[in-house]
Design a protein around this motif. Sequence first.
Motif, PDB file in Angstrom:
ATOM      1  N   VAL A  65       0.842  -1.203   0.000  1.00  0.00           N
ATOM      2  CA  VAL A  65       0.000   0.000   0.000  1.00  0.00           C
ATOM      3  C   VAL A  65       0.876   1.252   0.000  1.00  0.00           C
ATOM      4  O   VAL A  65       0.583   2.222  -0.709  1.00  0.00           O
ATOM      5  CB  VAL A  65      -0.994  -0.012   1.177  1.00  0.00           C
ATOM      6  N   ALA A 117      -7.041   1.379  -1.395  1.00  0.00           N
ATOM      7  CA  ALA A 117      -6.960   2.030  -2.710  1.00  0.00           C
ATOM      8  C   ALA A 117      -7.948   3.187  -2.805  1.00  0.00           C
ATOM      9  O   ALA A 117      -7.629   4.245  -3.361  1.00  0.00           O
ATOM     10  CB  ALA A 117      -7.210   1.014  -3.821  1.00  0.00           C
ATOM     11  N   LEU A 146      -6.315   0.391  -9.956  1.00  0.00           N
ATOM     12  CA  LEU A 146      -6.472  -0.791  -9.105  1.00  0.00           C
ATOM     13  C   LEU A 146      -7.934  -0.968  -8.705  1.00  0.00           C
ATOM     14  O   LEU A 146      -8.463  -2.084  -8.726  1.00  0.00           O
ATOM     15  CB  LEU A 146      -5.579  -0.676  -7.870  1.00  0.00           C
ATOM     16  N   ALA A 184       0.484  -2.322  -7.401  1.00  0.00           N
ATOM     17  CA  ALA A 184      -0.897  -2.622  -7.797  1.00  0.00           C
ATOM     18  C   ALA A 184      -1.004  -4.048  -8.316  1.00  0.00           C
ATOM     19  O   ALA A 184      -1.947  -4.779  -7.972  1.00  0.00           O
ATOM     20  CB  ALA A 184      -1.366  -1.623  -8.857  1.00  0.00           C
ATOM     21  N   PRO A 211      -3.837   3.870  -7.869  1.00  0.00           N
ATOM     22  CA  PRO A 211      -4.969   3.452  -7.035  1.00  0.00           C
ATOM     23  C   PRO A 211      -6.299   3.445  -7.792  1.00  0.00           C
ATOM     24  O   PRO A 211      -7.121   2.548  -7.596  1.00  0.00           O
ATOM     25  CB  PRO A 211      -4.969   4.476  -5.895  1.00  0.00           C
ATOM     26  N   SER A 214     -15.201   0.745  -5.225  1.00  0.00           N
ATOM     27  CA  SER A 214     -14.639   1.256  -6.478  1.00  0.00           C
ATOM     28  C   SER A 214     -15.430   2.413  -7.079  1.00  0.00           C
ATOM     29  O   SER A 214     -14.875   3.488  -7.329  1.00  0.00           O
ATOM     30  CB  SER A 214     -14.507   0.126  -7.502  1.00  0.00           C
ATOM     31  N   THR A 254      -7.592  -4.321   0.623  1.00  0.00           N
ATOM     32  CA  THR A 254      -7.004  -3.622  -0.518  1.00  0.00           C
ATOM     33  C   THR A 254      -7.921  -2.554  -1.101  1.00  0.00           C
ATOM     34  O   THR A 254      -7.482  -1.432  -1.364  1.00  0.00           O
ATOM     35  CB  THR A 254      -6.593  -4.629  -1.616  1.00  0.00           C
ATOM     36  N   CYS A 265       4.541   2.117  -8.164  1.00  0.00           N
ATOM     37  CA  CYS A 265       3.080   2.056  -8.002  1.00  0.00           C
ATOM     38  C   CYS A 265       2.494   0.920  -8.829  1.00  0.00           C
ATOM     39  O   CYS A 265       1.632   0.174  -8.348  1.00  0.00           O
ATOM     40  CB  CYS A 265       2.440   3.376  -8.428  1.00  0.00           C
ATOM     41  N   LEU A 311       2.129   1.645  -3.449  1.00  0.00           N
ATOM     42  CA  LEU A 311       1.055   2.048  -4.368  1.00  0.00           C
ATOM     43  C   LEU A 311       0.916   3.564  -4.435  1.00  0.00           C
ATOM     44  O   LEU A 311       0.478   4.118  -5.432  1.00  0.00           O
ATOM     45  CB  LEU A 311      -0.275   1.422  -3.915  1.00  0.00           C
ATOM     46  N   ASN A 312       1.327   4.240  -3.391  1.00  0.00           N
ATOM     47  CA  ASN A 312       1.203   5.692  -3.293  1.00  0.00           C
ATOM     48  C   ASN A 312       2.571   6.380  -3.402  1.00  0.00           C
ATOM     49  O   ASN A 312       2.759   7.485  -2.937  1.00  0.00           O
ATOM     50  CB  ASN A 312       0.526   6.041  -1.956  1.00  0.00           C
TER      51      ASN A 312
END
Length: 191
Positions: free
Chosen positions: A68, A98, A117, A83, A114, A126, A94, A79, A71-72
């Motif tokens: 994580v 995200a 993902l 992902a 993110p 999402s 997750t 990243c 990912l950022n």
Amino acid sequence: MDEELRSLTERLRRESGATAAYERLERTADHDELAGVLTESGQPLWARELAAFRLGRAGDRRAFEALVLLLNHRDPPRCASAAHALVRLDDPRTARAAAALATNELRVAYALHPVRLLVELRAPESVPALITTLRRRLSPHDPHRRVALACVEGLGVLADDRARPVLDEALAHPALAEAAVHALARIPGRR
């Protein structure tokens, strides 16, 4: 060897200077050794990334926090590899992580992965996260058009009726209009 793993190993081999420590981490089958890299102080970033990636792909949830954070990261290849590993990790945390990263206005410059993902995960978080992120990107002169475009395209892939209002708003933005038309066309029942 798949493309994502090949790309990661080539990049990290160069970054590490192809040291013996790198070669050991790339070859080891010992998940405890890899997890140790994530908790030991003084480990270089390349080592942490390699260990987290390998553990994530193996489904070892000890990699979650490190992935994580990656990912950022400000470096897009980090990243992307995070992902990729997070999808394979299949950790129920997750999508929430995200979504938090995608909607964090202080880190919006790093929200592209993110967002992507979230689309791949198709989790309950999402669509709301993509709507929130896109709505913020619709302000005049917003510099994060790639993030906005990823949201528009992702909402099209997810084809959720809740996205109609924000996609209709995106039609007024020349850089997003064509993608918004395509996204709206993918939502069932569109008139």
